[in-house]
Design an enzyme around this catalytic site. Structure first.
Site, PDB file in Angstrom:
ATOM      1  CB  THR A 180      -1.227   0.040   1.047  1.00 23.08           C
ATOM      2  OG1 THR A 180      -0.277  -0.226   2.418  1.00 23.08           O
ATOM      3  CG2 THR A 180      -1.933  -0.951   1.052  1.00 23.08           C
ATOM      4  CB  THR A 217       3.372  -5.757  14.264  1.00 25.62           C
ATOM      5  OG1 THR A 217       2.946  -5.944  15.688  1.00 25.62           O
ATOM      6  CG2 THR A 217       3.446  -4.132  13.994  1.00 25.62           C
ATOM      7  CB  SER A 435      -6.403  12.533  -1.274  1.00 23.95           C
ATOM      8  OG  SER A 435      -5.077  12.683  -0.919  1.00 23.95           O
TER       9      SER A 435
END
Length: 435
Positions: A180, A217, A435
């Site tokens: 990501t 995690t 965004s």
């Protein structure tokens, strides 16, 4: 001994067309080859979740049933894939075949529809491998949005047709599909000897922000061609996670989706079915492998410019050492001082002093340990401050890597915790994440 195969930390030119914008130190972390566990195939494809056309479906499949184990987030807002994977493991921890992951949408805080979508991801894999409850599911991305499940189902079916045991066409693409805000894919392989046979491991992790430990995690998984019973695999993973993925911090925030999973398919012929020397070797190799993956996450911390090891020793117990190291690693004052290359070691002591463990200030010593192997810089010795050479301190803090050594002077236990600094870039990245 464990041998990590990460492209030897120098072979990065092969992927220069995609990652040439990265500084050389990050390019050197990108795996350019690997030896992968027998019986596993992997790939990553674009299904249409990400608007930029990048890969967003990762699939790993074994050609035979696997033992499985996982550790999950303790966040109260557990994401749908976490809940579904927990249920899958509870029902079928010895006959798993796959791990399926989507990136670009976290499927977290998505209610009943989110749970149904996570189940549909698993059921799509079930149909392909022709076994029920066959897959663990993971999702990462923006919280609070529903998955485009039809696109994901089609993506999983497509991924299954292009699975590969090879590095470039299979595993590297799979690692890219996990990303990501990551700047590079985090992929490692390794081998070690056990019972006169070779055992191979492969692992992928993702994460660059919202990283702080508590049972697990980030997202990640490891696979091995050893056979390990589900009970022993679960025990080994918890031990490993406490010393790896649960020993890193970037920003002190815990994700809703944190999952670390392991599959073991037994294709190497090595079997671990009881505690003893073989189990301990496997556990320790898994721990070293997991630590290597976990450190990649810190090195890719959002906006990070430094990789910092907090080494707490002289503690009464492992738990005390870890609690102290964790507290220091999440101190915003410590992290900003590191970014500013300010040897403000008093902030380390201040953080230690309210970490929740017993501290005798008259026994504490603090040192900076340079990355170049030169002599450590003593900052405080048994409670007494040293006259610090500020020029020397500034030289040490210019290195990308730094170890902060804290000796509590109370016992023989120790641990290491990995963290990074906190920069202006971290605020920029997270200020416009959606965004």
């Amino acid at each position: 001994m464990f041998r990590a195969s990460a492209g030897l930390h120098k072979q990065f030119l092969r992927y220069s067309s995609t990652y040439s914008h990265l500084p050389a130190n990050k390019q050197a972390l990108i795996a350019t080859n690997g030896t992968y566990p027998i019986g596993f195939k992997a790939t990553g494809v674009h299904a249409g979740i990400k608007k930029n056309g990048k890969k967003d479906i990762a699939l790993v499949v074994s050609d035979r049933p696997c033992s499985g184990a996982a550790v999950f987030t303790t966040n109260a807002f557990k994401a749908a894939p976490v809940l579904v994977s927990k249920a899958t493991l509870d029902a079928n921890s010895d006959k798993l075949y796959a791990v399926v992951t989507n990136s670009g949408c976290a499927n977290a805080v998505t209610g009943q529809q989110g749970l149904e979508n996570a189940k549909r991801m698993r059921e799509t894999v079930d149909k392909l491998v022709e076994h029920p409850l066959s897959a663990l599911t993971m999702s990462t991305g923006v919280i609070g949005q529903q998955l485009p499940i039809e696109k994901i189902e089609a993506g999983i079916r497509h991924a299954y047709t292009v699975l590969s045991p090879e590095h470039e066409d299979g595993w590297f693409k799979c690692a890219e599909a996990f990303m990501t805000t990551d700047t590079f894919p985090k992929l490692r392989t390794g081998q070690f000897e056990l019972n006169n046979s070779k055992v191979t491991m492969a692992g992928i992790a993702k994460g660059a922000g919202m990283i702080h430990p508590n049972m697990a995690t980030l997202l990640g998984f490891m696979v091995t061609d050893a056979h390990v019973t589900p009970e022993l695999l679960n025990k080994a993973l918890k031990y490993a996670a406490d010393r790896s993925f649960n020993s890193i911090s970037i920003d002190g925030d815990m994700s809703t989706n944190d999952t670390i999973a392991v599959l073991a398919n037994g294709a190497s012929g090595v079997r671990i079915e009881k505690e003893g020397p073989a189990y301990e070797i496997f556990r320790d190799q898994l721990t070293a492998f997991a630590a290597d993956l976990a450190q990649l996450v810190v090195r890719d911390g959002e906006g990070a410019t430094k990789f910092v090891t907090i080494h707490v020793k002289g503690a009464k117990s492992f738990e005390d050492a870890k609690k102290a190291a964790s507290h220091i690693s999440t101190s915003m004052l410590v992290k900003t001082a590191l970014y500013g290359q300010d040897a403000n070691w008093g902030r380390i002591c201040a953080s230690l002093g309210h970490s929740g463990i017993f501290v005798d200030p008259t026994k504490v010593s603090v040192n900076f340990v340079p990355a170049d192997g030169s002599e450590k810089l003593k900052l405080m010795v048994t409670g007494e401050p040293e006259v610090v050479n500020e020029d020397r301190a500034s030289e040490i803090l210019k290195f990308e890597d730094l170890t902060i050594e804290v000796d509590l002077g109370l016992g023989d236990s120790e641990t290491k915790f990995w963290t990074c600094d906190l920069s202006h870039e971290y605020v920029t990245i997270n200020g416009d994440y959606r965004s």
